[in-house]
Design a protein around this motif. Structure first.
Motif, mmCIF file in Angstrom:
data_model
loop_
_atom_site.group_PDB
_atom_site.id
_atom_site.type_symbol
_atom_site.label_atom_id
_atom_site.label_comp_id
_atom_site.label_asym_id
_atom_site.label_seq_id
_atom_site.Cartn_x
_atom_site.Cartn_y
_atom_site.Cartn_z
ATOM 1 N N LEU A 1 0.825 -1.207 0.000
ATOM 2 C CA LEU A 1 0.000 0.000 0.000
ATOM 3 C C LEU A 1 0.858 1.256 0.000
ATOM 4 C CD1 LEU A 1 -2.942 -0.915 2.423
ATOM 5 C CD2 LEU A 1 -2.950 -0.838 -0.069
ATOM 6 N N ASN A 2 2.008 1.210 0.667
ATOM 7 C CA ASN A 2 2.946 2.339 0.589
ATOM 8 C C ASN A 2 3.380 2.577 -0.842
ATOM 9 O OD1 ASN A 2 2.866 2.832 3.302
ATOM 10 N ND2 ASN A 2 4.894 2.061 3.746
ATOM 11 N N SER A 3 3.651 1.486 -1.541
ATOM 12 C CA SER A 3 4.040 1.601 -2.944
ATOM 13 C C SER A 3 2.889 2.149 -3.780
ATOM 14 C CB SER A 3 4.478 0.228 -3.474
ATOM 15 O OG SER A 3 4.863 0.306 -4.823
ATOM 16 N N ALA A 4 1.662 1.714 -3.458
ATOM 17 C CA ALA A 4 0.497 2.239 -4.175
ATOM 18 C C ALA A 4 0.341 3.737 -3.934
ATOM 19 C CB ALA A 4 -0.765 1.497 -3.738
ATOM 20 N N SER A 5 0.603 4.167 -2.689
ATOM 21 C CA SER A 5 0.538 5.593 -2.365
ATOM 22 C C SER A 5 1.575 6.377 -3.161
ATOM 23 C CB SER A 5 0.774 5.797 -0.862
ATOM 24 O OG SER A 5 0.991 7.158 -0.559
ATOM 25 N N PHE A 6 2.802 5.862 -3.183
ATOM 26 C CA PHE A 6 3.881 6.558 -3.873
ATOM 27 C C PHE A 6 3.584 6.675 -5.358
ATOM 28 C CE2 PHE A 6 8.173 6.625 -5.832
ATOM 29 C CZ PHE A 6 8.661 7.780 -5.234
ATOM 30 N N ASN A 7 3.061 5.606 -5.936
ATOM 31 C CA ASN A 7 2.812 5.626 -7.369
ATOM 32 C C ASN A 7 1.460 6.225 -7.713
ATOM 33 O OD1 ASN A 7 5.143 4.114 -8.801
ATOM 34 N ND2 ASN A 7 4.742 2.946 -6.942
ATOM 35 N N GLY A 8 0.520 6.183 -6.750
ATOM 36 C CA GLY A 8 -0.716 6.914 -6.949
ATOM 37 C C GLY A 8 -0.448 8.413 -7.020
ATOM 38 N N ALA A 9 0.510 8.853 -6.204
ATOM 39 C CA ALA A 9 0.918 10.259 -6.238
ATOM 40 C C ALA A 9 1.521 10.615 -7.587
ATOM 41 C CB ALA A 9 1.913 10.538 -5.122
ATOM 42 N N ARG A 10 2.100 9.625 -8.257
ATOM 43 C CA ARG A 10 2.679 9.881 -9.576
ATOM 44 C C ARG A 10 1.602 10.169 -10.618
ATOM 45 N NH1 ARG A 10 6.414 5.418 -12.450
ATOM 46 N NH2 ARG A 10 7.525 5.477 -10.466
ATOM 47 N N LEU A 11 0.378 9.706 -10.343
ATOM 48 C CA LEU A 11 -0.723 10.040 -11.243
ATOM 49 C C LEU A 11 -1.021 11.530 -11.220
ATOM 50 C CD1 LEU A 11 -3.216 7.149 -10.403
ATOM 51 C CD2 LEU A 11 -2.103 7.526 -12.607
ATOM 52 N N ILE A 12 -0.855 12.131 -10.042
ATOM 53 C CA ILE A 12 -1.229 13.532 -9.853
ATOM 54 C C ILE A 12 -0.029 14.460 -9.975
ATOM 55 C CG2 ILE A 12 -2.308 15.165 -8.253
ATOM 56 C CD1 ILE A 12 -3.661 12.721 -6.927
ATOM 57 N N GLY A 13 1.066 14.108 -9.291
ATOM 58 C CA GLY A 13 2.213 15.005 -9.178
ATOM 59 C C GLY A 13 2.822 15.469 -10.489
ATOM 60 N N PRO A 14 3.267 14.547 -11.359
ATOM 61 C CA PRO A 14 3.900 14.995 -12.600
ATOM 62 C C PRO A 14 2.976 15.803 -13.506
ATOM 63 C CG PRO A 14 4.471 12.721 -12.142
ATOM 64 C CD PRO A 14 3.396 13.097 -11.169
ATOM 65 N N ALA A 15 1.706 15.381 -13.601
ATOM 66 C CA ALA A 15 0.772 16.126 -14.444
ATOM 67 C C ALA A 15 0.555 17.524 -13.882
ATOM 68 C CB ALA A 15 -0.551 15.372 -14.543
ATOM 69 N N ALA A 16 0.395 17.609 -12.545
ATOM 70 C CA ALA A 16 0.223 18.920 -11.913
ATOM 71 C C ALA A 16 1.467 19.775 -12.100
ATOM 72 C CB ALA A 16 -0.096 18.744 -10.430
ATOM 73 N N ALA A 17 2.638 19.143 -11.972
ATOM 74 C CA ALA A 17 3.886 19.884 -12.144
ATOM 75 C C ALA A 17 4.016 20.416 -13.562
ATOM 76 C CB ALA A 17 5.069 18.979 -11.808
ATOM 77 N N GLY A 18 3.632 19.608 -14.543
ATOM 78 C CA GLY A 18 3.702 20.061 -15.927
ATOM 79 C C GLY A 18 2.811 21.273 -16.175
ATOM 80 N N LEU A 19 1.579 21.219 -15.652
ATOM 81 C CA LEU A 19 0.656 22.342 -15.843
ATOM 82 C C LEU A 19 1.138 23.583 -15.095
ATOM 83 C CD1 LEU A 19 -2.750 20.431 -15.498
ATOM 84 C CD2 LEU A 19 -1.676 21.260 -17.601
ATOM 85 N N LEU A 20 1.600 23.397 -13.846
ATOM 86 C CA LEU A 20 2.057 24.538 -13.055
ATOM 87 C C LEU A 20 3.337 25.150 -13.619
ATOM 88 C CD1 LEU A 20 1.351 23.229 -9.443
ATOM 89 C CD2 LEU A 20 0.216 25.145 -10.592
ATOM 90 N N THR A 21 4.231 24.298 -14.144
ATOM 91 C CA THR A 21 5.462 24.806 -14.736
ATOM 92 C C THR A 21 5.152 25.720 -15.920
ATOM 93 O OG1 THR A 21 6.714 22.847 -14.038
ATOM 94 C CG2 THR A 21 7.643 24.165 -15.827
ATOM 95 N N VAL A 22 4.180 25.317 -16.735
ATOM 96 C CA VAL A 22 3.769 26.142 -17.870
ATOM 97 C C VAL A 22 3.081 27.420 -17.395
ATOM 98 C CG1 VAL A 22 2.260 26.248 -19.883
ATOM 99 C CG2 VAL A 22 3.599 24.178 -19.437
#
Length: 437
Positions: free
Chosen positions: A143-164
């Motif tokens: 479940l820790n791994s699911a949390s870490f990789n679930g965050a990858r669903l949100i984090g990189p996409a959010a970072a891409g939009l915010l960076t722009v």
């Protein structure tokens, strides 16, 4: 599948970690982007150097960080490390927002973050054993791994939009706030419900004792070899996704961030499937490594951005199946008093190999193209699977066969020589019964 969440302490920990993991993925994505596109002219080697500086300290500090995790209060230790990480994210954010950031600044902050993470990683990995029962430890790791990789669903996409939209500096500042959520979660834990674990002795020789313990466990050694091969030459996703998105397909920051999120879909699926299993099995290490190699090979051949993104979901699934199984196997079969030192060695081999692999893969990518960089990752997975199979067959006298009918399964059986009947017929899951502790 979610039985570990039945405990209040694990629920608090899980929520805080999820928020922090989202921030971590946001910073990683924004950091790789500014290095690749703003501070250099699409230099994959520079991205590899950042990764090397960030993960290298785990290799150098491993003996001491593991002993620290075994000897000191892990909750207090994690509050300290998470606070320091927040300060580093804040500093990098300020110099980026003000426009004074240079490449050497990113190198310096990556190194400092790597030093703190070297202390944080074994404590964070082993702290889970204080939150759940031994029967739920494998589930909690998954479940820790699911949390870490679930965050990858949100984090990189959010970072891409915010960076722009507002720039990478604000992404770093937001990450600093997410660490505060983790610190708050650690303070809200019900200390009377924490499961006290045996502490390492203060006698001399405790550093060496950790190495001796692992050396006497050849099953753990072969898992660590697998983790080294794949972690060093395969898990360079920042290089692969950034260069494939920009160099090969000519995409921007938003599309780059989306690739990591798509790969996380497969990662979350793999982690949740691992959480459903009652115990980790060595055969899944073989299957995960082989599938990872094949998936990277497929991704390298994809002709379009969309096809490459779909292939990344399989890469994420196989990668997390492999690493979650390896992590859970090592934790659940290790003596509690040794767990911090063993997991420090695990994390050092996994992340500490990056200083070797990331610059090399970055150089291959610069010289021959991103597809060849993915080819190196594919080869690492195949070699890792072959190494585990060789050890299981030669030194554990196992028979390995594939059953294609019905539900396809890879069957691993002991030949029974010199063993009791029960051990001779059951599938290998935990081999420490035949290995001296």
């Amino acid at each position: 599948m979610f039985r570990s969440l039945g405990g209040v302490n694990y629920r608090i920990w899980f929520a805080g970690a999820l928020v922090s993991n989202i921030g971590t993925w946001m910073q990683r994505t924004a950091q790789d982007w500014i290095v690749l596109t703003e501070l250099t002219d699409h230099n994959a080697t520079a991205v590899g150097i950042v990764m090397a500086l960030q993960f290298g300290p785990q290799l150098l500090l491993m003996p001491w960080s593991g002993l620290i995790a075994d000897r000191f209060n892990r909750r207090r230790l994690l509050i300290l490390t998470q606070t320091l990480m927040a300060m580093l994210a804040l500093g990098l954010g300020i110099i980026t927002v003000t426009g004074v950031v240079e490449l050497w600044h990113v190198y310096l902050f990556a190194l400092a973050l790597g030093v703190v993470a070297a202390i944080d990683a074994p404590a964070r990995q082993t702290f889970v054993s204080e939150l759940v029962t031994d029967d739920n430890l494998s589930n909690a790791v998954a479940l820790n791994s699911a949390s870490f990789n679930g965050a990858r669903l949100i984090g990189p996409a959010a970072a891409g939009l915010l960076t722009v939209a507002v720039g990478a500096g604000w992404v770093f500042l937001i990450n600093a706030l997410t660490f505060a959520v983790t610190v708050l979660a650690m303070m809200l834990l019900r200390r009377e419900k924490l499961r006290a674990q045996p502490k390492a002795s203060r006698e001399r020789g405790q550093l060496v004792a950790g190495f001796h313990y692992v050396w006497r466990r050849p099953d753990i050694v072969v898992v660590l070899i697998t983790v080294f091969l794949v972690g060093t030459f395969g898990f360079n996703f920042a290089i692969f996704t950034a260069t494939m998105a920009t160099v090969e397909f000519g995409m921007g920051a938003g599309e780059f961030g989306l690739l990591s999120s798509i790969m996380a879909i497969g990662s979350v699926a793999g982690a949740l499937l691992s959480a459903h299993r009652s115990r980790p099995r060595l055969r899944l290490v073989v299957v995960g490594a082989a599938t990872f190699g094949i998936a990277c090979g497929i991704a390298a051949l994809m002709p379009t951005y969309a096809a490459f993104a779909i292939a990344l979901a399989l890469v994420g699934f196989s990668a997390i199946t492999l690493m979650t199984t390896a992590n859970a196997y090592v934790q659940t079969t290790t003596t509690p008093a040794m767990r911090g030192r063993v997991m420090a060695l695990y994390m050092a081999i996994f992340a500490g190999g990056t200083p070797l692999g990331a610059p090399l893969v970055g150089w291959v990518t610069d010289q021959y193209g991103p597809r060849w960089g993915l080819g190196v990752a594919a080869l690492s997975g195949i070699l890792a699977a072959a190494a585990v199979l060789f050890w299981m067959i030669k030194y554990r006298r196992l028979r390995v066969r594939f059953r294609p009918r019905g539900t396809p399964r890879l069957l691993v059986r002991h030949d029974g020589a010199g063993r009791d009947r029960e051990t001779a017929t059951r599938e290998i899951a935990i081999v420490e019964a035949t290995t001296p502790r």
